[in-house]
Scaffold this motif. Structure first.
Motif, mmCIF file in Angstrom:
data_model
loop_
_atom_site.group_PDB
_atom_site.id
_atom_site.type_symbol
_atom_site.label_atom_id
_atom_site.label_comp_id
_atom_site.label_asym_id
_atom_site.label_seq_id
_atom_site.Cartn_x
_atom_site.Cartn_y
_atom_site.Cartn_z
ATOM 1 N N THR A 174 -4.185 -3.833 94.064
ATOM 2 C CA THR A 174 -3.878 -2.421 94.286
ATOM 3 C C THR A 174 -5.121 -1.605 93.962
ATOM 4 O O THR A 174 -5.888 -1.939 93.059
ATOM 5 C CB THR A 174 -2.712 -1.965 93.384
ATOM 6 O OG1 THR A 174 -3.055 -2.232 92.026
ATOM 7 C CG2 THR A 174 -1.440 -2.703 93.734
ATOM 8 N N ALA A 175 -5.333 -0.550 94.710
ATOM 9 C CA ALA A 175 -6.490 0.314 94.505
ATOM 10 C C ALA A 175 -6.206 1.239 93.325
ATOM 11 O O ALA A 175 -5.521 2.235 93.461
ATOM 12 C CB ALA A 175 -6.792 1.108 95.765
ATOM 13 N N THR A 176 -6.733 0.876 92.178
ATOM 14 C CA THR A 176 -6.545 1.709 90.996
ATOM 15 C C THR A 176 -7.576 2.835 91.007
ATOM 16 O O THR A 176 -8.538 2.817 91.794
ATOM 17 C CB THR A 176 -6.722 0.875 89.711
ATOM 18 O OG1 THR A 176 -8.040 0.353 89.676
ATOM 19 C CG2 THR A 176 -5.714 -0.256 89.658
ATOM 20 N N ASN A 235 -11.069 1.542 90.386
ATOM 21 C CA ASN A 235 -11.712 0.969 91.577
ATOM 22 C C ASN A 235 -12.205 2.064 92.519
ATOM 23 O O ASN A 235 -13.279 1.939 93.115
ATOM 24 C CB ASN A 235 -10.751 0.049 92.311
ATOM 25 C CG ASN A 235 -10.511 -1.251 91.573
ATOM 26 O OD1 ASN A 235 -11.244 -1.595 90.657
ATOM 27 N ND2 ASN A 235 -9.460 -1.953 91.963
ATOM 28 N N LYS A 236 -11.425 3.118 92.670
ATOM 29 C CA LYS A 236 -11.826 4.222 93.556
ATOM 30 C C LYS A 236 -13.059 4.930 93.014
ATOM 31 O O LYS A 236 -13.985 5.248 93.769
ATOM 32 C CB LYS A 236 -10.681 5.212 93.718
ATOM 33 C CG LYS A 236 -9.533 4.672 94.536
ATOM 34 C CD LYS A 236 -8.414 5.685 94.633
ATOM 35 C CE LYS A 236 -7.218 5.091 95.368
ATOM 36 N NZ LYS A 236 -6.097 6.037 95.439
ATOM 37 N N ILE A 237 -13.088 5.155 91.685
ATOM 38 C CA ILE A 237 -14.247 5.810 91.076
ATOM 39 C C ILE A 237 -15.494 4.943 91.254
ATOM 40 O O ILE A 237 -16.567 5.437 91.600
ATOM 41 C CB ILE A 237 -13.978 6.102 89.584
ATOM 42 C CG1 ILE A 237 -12.914 7.193 89.453
ATOM 43 C CG2 ILE A 237 -15.260 6.502 88.865
ATOM 44 C CD1 ILE A 237 -12.412 7.389 88.040
ATOM 45 N N TRP A 238 -15.356 3.635 91.027
ATOM 46 C CA TRP A 238 -16.499 2.728 91.193
ATOM 47 C C TRP A 238 -16.990 2.732 92.638
ATOM 48 O O TRP A 238 -18.196 2.729 92.890
ATOM 49 C CB TRP A 238 -16.119 1.321 90.752
ATOM 50 C CG TRP A 238 -17.168 0.314 91.121
ATOM 51 C CD1 TRP A 238 -17.073 -0.666 92.045
ATOM 52 C CD2 TRP A 238 -18.501 0.229 90.600
ATOM 53 N NE1 TRP A 238 -18.252 -1.371 92.114
ATOM 54 C CE2 TRP A 238 -19.150 -0.840 91.242
ATOM 55 C CE3 TRP A 238 -19.203 0.962 89.642
ATOM 56 C CZ2 TRP A 238 -20.455 -1.196 90.959
ATOM 57 C CZ3 TRP A 238 -20.524 0.597 89.372
ATOM 58 C CH2 TRP A 238 -21.128 -0.466 90.023
ATOM 59 N N THR A 239 -16.077 2.743 93.591
ATOM 60 C CA THR A 239 -16.465 2.741 95.001
ATOM 61 C C THR A 239 -17.245 4.005 95.345
ATOM 62 O O THR A 239 -18.284 3.947 96.023
ATOM 63 C CB THR A 239 -15.215 2.629 95.890
ATOM 64 O OG1 THR A 239 -14.526 1.425 95.552
ATOM 65 C CG2 THR A 239 -15.591 2.600 97.364
#
Length: 64
Positions: free
Chosen positions: A15-17, A20-24
């Protein structure tokens, strides 16, 4: 051991936590900066390599 007590080892969907979104987003912003730094570093190494080759060439001419 009862068969129902065995753990299910099948992979869970990722799941996109928010982490993960911040890192991307951070990686997408930093990627061009990292690329430019790499190119500049490569250029500096190439310049010093050329200077070294010229210096060795001159020293070999003097030594003869």
């Amino acid at each position: 051991m009862h068969p129902n007590q065995l753990k299910d080892n099948s992979p869970e969907p990722v799941t996109a936590t928010s982490k993960n979104k911040i890192w991307t987003v951070f990686f997408a912003i930093m990627y061009p900066i990292i690329t430019v730094f790499g190119l500049l570093f490569t250029g500096i190494v190439a310049i010093f390599s050329a200077i070294s080759r010229v210096f060795v060439f001159i020293l070999r001419l003097i030594k003869k």
